[in-house]
Design a protein around this motif. Structure first.
Motif, PDB file in Angstrom:
ATOM      1  N   UNK A 643       0.846  -1.211   0.000  1.00 29.21           N
ATOM      2  CA  UNK A 643       0.000   0.000   0.000  1.00 29.21           C
ATOM      3  C   UNK A 643       0.874   1.250   0.000  1.00 29.21           C
ATOM      4  N   UNK A 644       1.923   1.229   0.828  1.00 25.46           N
ATOM      5  CA  UNK A 644       2.815   2.406   0.907  1.00 25.46           C
ATOM      6  C   UNK A 644       3.404   2.754  -0.452  1.00 25.46           C
ATOM      7  N   UNK A 645       3.810   1.706  -1.189  1.00 24.03           N
ATOM      8  CA  UNK A 645       4.423   1.961  -2.511  1.00 24.03           C
ATOM      9  C   UNK A 645       3.397   2.578  -3.470  1.00 24.03           C
ATOM     10  N   UNK A 646       2.178   2.031  -3.430  1.00 23.13           N
ATOM     11  CA  UNK A 646       1.136   2.552  -4.327  1.00 23.13           C
ATOM     12  C   UNK A 646       0.835   4.017  -3.989  1.00 23.13           C
ATOM     13  N   UNK A 647       0.727   4.306  -2.694  1.00 20.95           N
ATOM     14  CA  UNK A 647       0.415   5.676  -2.260  1.00 20.95           C
ATOM     15  C   UNK A 647       1.537   6.634  -2.667  1.00 20.95           C
ATOM     16  N   UNK A 648       2.787   6.193  -2.444  1.00 23.26           N
ATOM     17  CA  UNK A 648       3.928   7.070  -2.766  1.00 23.26           C
ATOM     18  C   UNK A 648       3.960   7.374  -4.266  1.00 23.26           C
ATOM     19  N   UNK A 649       3.633   6.372  -5.089  1.00 24.42           N
ATOM     20  CA  UNK A 649       3.643   6.594  -6.538  1.00 24.42           C
ATOM     21  C   UNK A 649       2.596   7.641  -6.932  1.00 24.42           C
ATOM     22  N   UNK A 650       1.393   7.473  -6.388  1.00 25.66           N
ATOM     23  CA  UNK A 650       0.329   8.431  -6.752  1.00 25.66           C
ATOM     24  C   UNK A 650       0.696   9.831  -6.270  1.00 25.66           C
ATOM     25  N   UNK A 651       1.234   9.926  -5.054  1.00 21.65           N
ATOM     26  CA  UNK A 651       1.595  11.249  -4.527  1.00 21.65           C
ATOM     27  C   UNK A 651       2.646  11.926  -5.397  1.00 21.65           C
ATOM     28  N   UNK A 652       3.560  11.139  -5.905  1.00 19.39           N
ATOM     29  CA  UNK A 652       4.594  11.704  -6.773  1.00 19.39           C
ATOM     30  C   UNK A 652       3.949  12.277  -8.048  1.00 19.39           C
ATOM     31  N   UNK A 653       2.994  11.537  -8.585  1.00 25.80           N
ATOM     32  CA  UNK A 653       2.298  12.024  -9.793  1.00 25.80           C
ATOM     33  C   UNK A 653       1.541  13.314  -9.472  1.00 25.80           C
ATOM     34  N   UNK A 654       0.922  13.359  -8.299  1.00 24.23           N
ATOM     35  CA  UNK A 654       0.160  14.559  -7.922  1.00 24.23           C
ATOM     36  C   UNK A 654       1.110  15.748  -7.804  1.00 24.23           C
ATOM     37  N   UNK A 655       2.233  15.503  -7.156  1.00 22.46           N
ATOM     38  CA  UNK A 655       3.194  16.586  -6.939  1.00 22.46           C
ATOM     39  C   UNK A 655       3.613  17.221  -8.258  1.00 22.46           C
ATOM     40  N   UNK A 656       3.884  16.397  -9.263  1.00 24.67           N
ATOM     41  CA  UNK A 656       4.341  16.963 -10.526  1.00 24.67           C
ATOM     42  C   UNK A 656       3.188  17.561 -11.343  1.00 24.67           C
ATOM     43  N   UNK A 657       2.009  16.933 -11.281  1.00 21.60           N
ATOM     44  CA  UNK A 657       0.931  17.389 -12.169  1.00 21.60           C
ATOM     45  C   UNK A 657       0.091  18.515 -11.586  1.00 21.60           C
ATOM     46  N   UNK A 658      -0.135  18.514 -10.274  1.00 20.05           N
ATOM     47  CA  UNK A 658      -1.075  19.485  -9.707  1.00 20.05           C
ATOM     48  C   UNK A 658      -0.377  20.681  -9.097  1.00 20.05           C
ATOM     49  N   UNK A 659       0.938  20.722  -9.134  1.00 23.12           N
ATOM     50  CA  UNK A 659       1.691  21.854  -8.579  1.00 23.12           C
ATOM     51  C   UNK A 659       1.264  22.163  -7.154  1.00 23.12           C
ATOM     52  N   UNK A 660       1.239  21.111  -6.329  1.00 19.55           N
ATOM     53  CA  UNK A 660       0.843  21.327  -4.936  1.00 19.55           C
ATOM     54  C   UNK A 660       1.961  20.896  -3.993  1.00 19.55           C
ATOM     55  N   UNK A 661       3.196  20.952  -4.490  1.00 25.09           N
ATOM     56  CA  UNK A 661       4.314  20.404  -3.715  1.00 25.09           C
ATOM     57  C   UNK A 661       4.319  20.893  -2.276  1.00 25.09           C
ATOM     58  N   UNK A 662       4.075  22.202  -2.096  1.00 24.48           N
ATOM     59  CA  UNK A 662       4.180  22.710  -0.732  1.00 24.48           C
ATOM     60  C   UNK A 662       3.001  22.289   0.139  1.00 24.48           C
ATOM     61  N   UNK A 663       1.925  21.805  -0.530  1.00 24.59           N
ATOM     62  CA  UNK A 663       0.770  21.395   0.271  1.00 24.59           C
ATOM     63  C   UNK A 663       0.865  19.925   0.676  1.00 24.59           C
ATOM     64  N   UNK A 664       1.785  19.194   0.028  1.00 21.82           N
ATOM     65  CA  UNK A 664       1.849  17.753   0.294  1.00 21.82           C
ATOM     66  C   UNK A 664       2.595  17.490   1.597  1.00 21.82           C
ATOM     67  N   UNK A 665       1.909  16.807   2.486  1.00 23.23           N
ATOM     68  CA  UNK A 665       2.573  16.437   3.737  1.00 23.23           C
ATOM     69  C   UNK A 665       2.714  14.920   3.738  1.00 23.23           C
ATOM     70  N   UNK A 666       3.811  14.429   3.191  1.00 19.89           N
ATOM     71  CA  UNK A 666       3.973  12.971   3.090  1.00 19.89           C
ATOM     72  C   UNK A 666       4.589  12.443   4.381  1.00 19.89           C
ATOM     73  N   UNK A 667       4.170  11.215   4.757  1.00 22.47           N
ATOM     74  CA  UNK A 667       4.794  10.525   5.894  1.00 22.47           C
ATOM     75  C   UNK A 667       4.168  10.877   7.221  1.00 22.47           C
TER      76      UNK A 667
END
Ligand SMILES: Nc1ncnc2c1ncn2[C@@H]1O[C@H](COP(=O)(O)OP(=O)(O)O)[C@@H](O)[C@H]1O
Ligand SMILES: Nc1ccn([C@@H]2O[C@H](COP(=O)(O)OP(=O)(O)O)[C@@H](O)[C@H]2O)c(=O)n1
Length: 667
Positions: A643-667
């Protein structure tokens, strides 16, 4: 002619920023086209507005025998006819363009000939009697071909009477009457004195007329805004080259969007030195708390200090009390902005709205009410109290470009809004929606679709938690209705009954929780019996339609992670990331088995595998919104993933596509 699509759905917006190059001013374009046509010499016009209203003026001038020559660099050469149109006979269709109809009426009436002037049905409801009466006193011959006081008109030869010492015109119906008389006055061949009865509305438009006439060689002497003298012997002469300013009324929508969506939004083409009165809109916006800056050729607006684009609430500005006599067009934008005031806003001096493209006071009152505002209005005023709760609405636009553009601000409320006949903006701003999309950022959506037990719900919830966004488990929407249908004994193949059931039930989905008519059904909808029922009712197009608005209502600031079968293809086609999550059938059956056992349900792995395969087949085969990856979706096979790997992959896609890097609180 561009295609008229029936409606445009505006998703809720969360931010606006960028730069807009404004189209040419409609008011200036139509004035300079006519002045250039009447002048001695050729005028090269740059940055003319290319829209319905200016097209009507160009067609009319061509019909009158004026030569218009488009240049390779985009300019238009107007070969002036020296105060006499070549064609003494013509039938002109002027659409709904007041800026073409009124001045052409005056110029043709003074020149004389055999002309007919007509427009669309609404133009036949817009009064012109005051102008015709004034022209009659100049000896002009004008007959009404339909209703007295309204177009269509027939113009004949002018009688050679001496112009009366003073021609009077009422100032509070339309300033275009005065503009028309002023533009036509030099064609009289003698001094013309025009006096205004009562208050002159839209005074800046008259100032613009006088300024443009001066550039074409005619000086108007005026005493205040009551008395105007056009000296004998005045003649229009081409200024050579003329650059049309950007449209200040069109600027108002983008400045407003900048104030609502953080900004800054910069409009280029008008600035501090503009001849257009509507630049005063920026000052009204500043009174509402927006931060406004101006340069020579640009104006910029940003939200009040402390605005948080990722915050949950709709933006707030200060309520406004404003006398809009001078800027009736841009005041429509203020009316829509009032939806975001911190109290009741009041606009006065807008009586002319009643005789514009539509009765704009009635239209505004009706449409602002639809989204949840409380509105009061009178002959020449409007009061708007913002919505306590925003409502998704179907907004009518009355074939009025400004209704469509002003109401586009409602996207900053909390809901989807549907704008009917969006192409009515063609009147003055054919590229409005493209410019709008270029600067407005809708509330972002991550769409996760895929077959049963591929892990959509789990991944969606974890991604949403990391982003601090909302979730939509769209399967739960179908499950809740299926559960209710089973409870009430409604047949699962009766679309009408199911739609009626959906209409009367209170279905609530709040970030993971599911309630039907106030009862928590979070676990009850997870049984395989409900799964199969949900899959069956989901094949019915009417049911899918009925549940669409409910699903879209979950799209709220700061963002949404939605999972299901058609999130990326149908419900949120503009999602910034679309994921198609899969896993092998064996792995999915095993996951579902473990999940059910953990919840205390009985489960049989072989039976689960068969049911899952049957449901996959049904979801894939159905005619509407079948389970399939959207063409722009990214595939993620989680068969061998944690599950962690799947979540991390999607979050990476979001970070690049939605320009929300500063809003992402991973971990
Ligand atoms: N790599 C993985 N990705 C997502 N879910 C997984 C994974 N491995 C195991 N699971 C489990 O699979 C089960 C089904 O996931 P769920 O999110 O309910 O699927 P769906 O919403 O697609 O039907 C959950 O219990 C989840 O914990
Ligand atoms: N967006 C969606 C979500 C679910 N559904 C239907 O609703 C059923 C239950 O959805 P779900 O997502 O809760 O199912 P699981 O994937 O959890 O098994 C599915 O089998 C689909 O037929 C749909 O048609 N469209």
């Amino acid at each position: 002619m561009s295609e008229r699509i029936p409606h445009l759905d505006l998703p809720p917006a969360c931010a606006a920023a960028g730069t807009v190059q404004l189209p040419g001013s409609k008011s200036i374009s139509n004035r300079v086209l006519l002045l250039a046509a009447l002048a001695h010499g050729t005028t090269r016009l740059y940055d003319l507005l290319d829209a319905d209203d200016t097209a009507r003026m160009r067609e009319a001038l061509t019909a009158l025998g004026v030569t218009l020559q488009p240049q390779p660099d985009g300019a238009l050469d107007v070969l002036g006819c020296g105060g006499r149109f070549p064609n003494r006979e013509a039938s002109l269709f002027l659409g709904n363009a007041g800026t073409a109809f009124r001045p052409l009426t005056a110029a043709l009436a003074v020149l004389g000939g055999d002309y007919r002037l007509d427009g669309v049905a609404r133009m036949r409801e817009r009064p012109i009697g005051d102008l015709v009466d004034a022209l009659a006193r100049w000896g002009c011959q004008i007959d009404y071909l339909g209703t007295q006081g309204y177009p269509p008109l027939r113009i004949g030869e002018r009688q050679s009477v001496a112009a009366p010492a003073v021609t009077r015109v009422r100032g509070n119906v339309s300033s275009q009457f005065l503009t028309a008389l002023l533009i036509a006055a030099p064609l009289l061949g003698q001094e013309a004195v025009i006096e205004v009865d009562g208050t002159l509305i839209s005074q800046p438009y008259v100032a613009m007329t006088i300024a443009l006439m001066a550039h074409f060689g005619v000086t108007v002497d005026r005493e205040g805004w009551q008395r105007f003298v056009v000296p004998a012997g005045s003649r229009y002469r081409s200024p050579g080259t003329w650059y049309v300013e950007g449209d200040a009324s069109s600027a108002s929508y983008f400045l407003a969007l900048g104030a609502l969506g953080g900004g800054p939004v910069r409009v280029v083409g008008v600035g501090e030195k503009s001849v257009q009165g509507d630049v005063a809109f920026a000052d009204a916006l500043a009174q509402m708390g927006a931060r406004v800056r101006k340069g020579e050729n640009w104006i910029e607006a940003a939200a009040p200090e402390g605005f948080d684009p990722m915050g949950g609430a709709a933006p707030r500005l200060r309520a406004l009390t404003y006398d809009a006599t001078a800027i009736p067009d841009a005041a429509m934008t203020l009316a829509a902005l009032a939806l975001f005031g911190d109290g009741t806003s009041r606009l006065t001096g807008i009586g002319s709205w009643r005789v514009k493209e539509t009765d704009r006071i009635a239209a505004m009152a009706a449409e602002l009410t639809k989204v949840g505002a409380t509105v009061a209005c009178g002959d020449d005023w409007l009061e708007v109290t913002p919505p306590a709760t925003w409502r998704a609405a179907t907004i009518a636009t009355y074939d009025d470009h400004r209704m469509a553009m002003a109401m586009s601000l409602t996207a900053f409320g909390d809901c989807y809004q549907r704008i009917l006949d969006p192409a009515c903006v063609n009147k003055t701003f054919p590229t409005y929606w493209a410019c709008y999309r270029a600067i407005v950022r809708p509330v972002p959506v991550v769409a996760i679709d895929g077959p049963s037990a591929s892990g959509k719900g789990t991944v969606a919830a974890r991604v949403a938690a990391a982003l601090g966004w909302h979730t939509l488990d769209s399967g739960a929407v179908y499950r809740a209705l299926a559960w209710l249908a089973l409870e009430k004994g409604v047949a699962l193949d009766d679309p009408a009954a199911l739609v009626a059931l959906a209409g009367t039930a209170r279905l609530e989905f709040r970030d993971g929780g599911v309630a039907v008519n106030g009862v928590d059904v979070g676990d009850a909808i997870r049984t395989e019996a409900v799964s199969c029922a949900a899959s069956r009712i989901a094949t019915l197009p009417a049911v899918r339609d009925a549940l669409l608005a409910l699903q879209r209502a979950s799209r709220r600031r700061p963002g949404l992670v939605a999972d299901g079968r058609d999130m990326g293809s149908v419900v949120f086609p503009d999602a910034c990331v679309k994921v198609f999550l899969t896993a092998s059938p064996e792995v999915r059956a095993e996951r579902r088995y473990k999940q059910l056992i953990a919840k205390g349900f009985n489960a049989n792995i072989d039976q689960l595998r068969r049911e899952l395969a049957a449901r996959d087949a049904q979801d894939r085969a159905r005619a509407v919104a079948p389970l399939q990856a959207a063409p722009d979706a990214r595939q993620l096979d989680t068969t061998a993933m944690t599950i962690d790997e799947a979540v991390a992959t999607v979050l990476e896609w979001v970070r690049t596509a939605c320009a929300v890097s500063d809003a992402v609180r991973v971990g």
